[in-house]
Design an enzyme around this catalytic site. Sequence first.
Site, PDB file in Angstrom:
ATOM      1  N   ASN A 126     -51.868  -3.089 -48.723  1.00 32.89           N
ATOM      2  CA  ASN A 126     -50.806  -3.474 -49.658  1.00 32.89           C
ATOM      3  C   ASN A 126     -49.906  -4.594 -49.116  1.00 32.89           C
ATOM      4  O   ASN A 126     -49.395  -5.398 -49.880  1.00 32.89           O
ATOM      5  CB  ASN A 126     -49.974  -2.257 -50.073  1.00 32.89           C
ATOM      6  CG  ASN A 126     -49.424  -1.481 -48.895  1.00 32.89           C
ATOM      7  OD1 ASN A 126     -49.825  -1.680 -47.751  1.00 32.89           O
ATOM      8  ND2 ASN A 126     -48.493  -0.580 -49.175  1.00 32.89           N
ATOM      9  N   GLU A 223     -47.483   5.622 -39.894  1.00 26.83           N
ATOM     10  CA  GLU A 223     -46.690   5.347 -41.091  1.00 26.83           C
ATOM     11  C   GLU A 223     -47.609   5.680 -42.254  1.00 26.83           C
ATOM     12  O   GLU A 223     -48.494   4.903 -42.604  1.00 26.83           O
ATOM     13  CB  GLU A 223     -46.241   3.878 -41.094  1.00 26.83           C
ATOM     14  CG  GLU A 223     -45.062   3.623 -42.020  1.00 26.83           C
ATOM     15  CD  GLU A 223     -45.482   3.414 -43.450  1.00 26.83           C
ATOM     16  OE1 GLU A 223     -45.433   4.402 -44.226  1.00 26.83           O
ATOM     17  OE2 GLU A 223     -45.864   2.292 -43.800  1.00 26.83           O
ATOM     18  N   CYS A 257     -46.024   2.586 -50.154  1.00 29.54           N
ATOM     19  CA  CYS A 257     -45.976   3.962 -49.642  1.00 29.54           C
ATOM     20  C   CYS A 257     -44.623   4.621 -49.808  1.00 29.54           C
ATOM     21  O   CYS A 257     -44.528   5.834 -49.988  1.00 29.54           O
ATOM     22  CB  CYS A 257     -46.400   3.990 -48.175  1.00 29.54           C
ATOM     23  SG  CYS A 257     -45.483   2.830 -47.143  1.00 29.54           S
ATOM     24  N   GLU A 437     -41.216   1.675 -37.161  1.00 35.22           N
ATOM     25  CA  GLU A 437     -41.442   0.233 -37.180  1.00 35.22           C
ATOM     26  C   GLU A 437     -40.071  -0.417 -37.356  1.00 35.22           C
ATOM     27  O   GLU A 437     -39.155   0.184 -37.911  1.00 35.22           O
ATOM     28  CB  GLU A 437     -42.341  -0.154 -38.364  1.00 35.22           C
ATOM     29  CG  GLU A 437     -43.564   0.728 -38.551  1.00 35.22           C
ATOM     30  CD  GLU A 437     -44.867   0.011 -38.325  1.00 35.22           C
ATOM     31  OE1 GLU A 437     -44.926  -0.784 -37.358  1.00 35.22           O
ATOM     32  OE2 GLU A 437     -45.796   0.257 -39.081  1.00 35.22           O
TER      33      GLU A 437
END
Length: 463
Positions: A126, A223, A257, A437
């Site tokens: 994505n 993640e 997400c 992150e």
Amino acid sequence: FKTCPGRVLCKLPCSGEKEVDLAVQSAKAAFKIWSQMSGMERCRVMLEAARIIREQREEIATMETINNGKSIFEARVDIDISWQCLEYYAGLAGSLAGEHIQLPGGSFGYTRREPLGVCVGIGAWNYPFQIACWKSGPALACGNAMVFKPSPFTPISVVRLAEIFTEAGVPKGLFNVVQGGAATGQFLCQHPDVAKISFTGSVPTGMKIMEMAAKGIKPVTLELGGKSPLIIFSDSDLDNAVKGALMANFLTQGEVCCNGTRVFVERKILDTFTKEVVKCTQKIKIGDPLLEDTRMGALINRPHLNRVQGFIKQAKEQGAEVLCGGDLYVPDDPKLKNGYYMRPCVLGNCKDDMTCVKEEIFGPVMAILPFDTEEEVVERANATKFGLAGGVFTRDIQKAHRVVAALKAGMCFINNYNASPVELPFGGYKFSGFGRENGRAAIEYYSQLKTVCVEMGDVESVF
């Protein structure tokens, strides 16, 4: 691309065990050089990479649009976030340091923050270019090398990033790209010379990566997915809340997400909010993602489009009402008829136990659910195995902070949604993964701490 949606853009060979080993060994050799450079030296190289990305913004954004199907408008934002990420970690590279601790008798200790070695990054389809920068930025700033595997659905733009790093002056092989699917990822995770794995993707794949990493005692950052709540209180600015709901559901065709796909609306404003959301959703311009006024492009591929459609069909069977969209979209231009387009969907009459409310759809599908009290909505918002994000819209700032404090989610938004400044850590709770992150927090996951104890007198022996 404009004339032939769905056609094959290029063919890349999958990296097998031999190719993965070559990439890791190349990165290992580059690591010996890069890790011995000062933080300021690494800073200058990373700033040069950021400069190249910034100057080639339009070219890279166009490549990303073709790579993924998202609108060129969004792709430009992704590229801006990417060079900002490298600039941010370039700035941190020269400031990485341990601490000095004074001990009795003139003795002292100190800590050193040291790189891990060869890190593996495994990206999702994505945000291909942006995710690669999010992972490589802190990794390289800390002195590591990285071998990156993009999704086989979006293999192109990360290769350009590797070229840019080389142009900027990193040692040859410091950022290597391997191509392939699950088998290639397995070879990477099980390679004995890999020190750490950072993965963005689905929960089932994240579990498999944890299992493989455990056998080598390798640290991992995961993640993973989400089914995040977006809570709209009756005292919120309605127009702003509607904009937030659209941002929380329809960016990148809903393939995000952390999207706030469970939209809880206080019953007092349910009808007004729903009517306005439907009206705004129906105005979203769908079509050729390379056109300037397009705001929603094509989904990633045919199987995924069919999967999203299947969720909508099931939602209707379970009693949800399609308030708008959900059907396939065929642009007026006949040359685009084979594209993977659908109209963004808003579902009403939703219940917490419906599949469309419980499972991650990863497409442009918003589920609206009414609520009556703050206590009730917090309990329902947390009743999920996921914990990636959450959002609150209200004018009552005390209530806003109270609710986000109660949400079991790693990234929370107040009166906005899906903002992703690189300065702020990003990551989830529960099944949405662990590790972070972005922000200074990412440094912790790409470095290790060494403690040194220095005795200034004689050793005090117990023997």
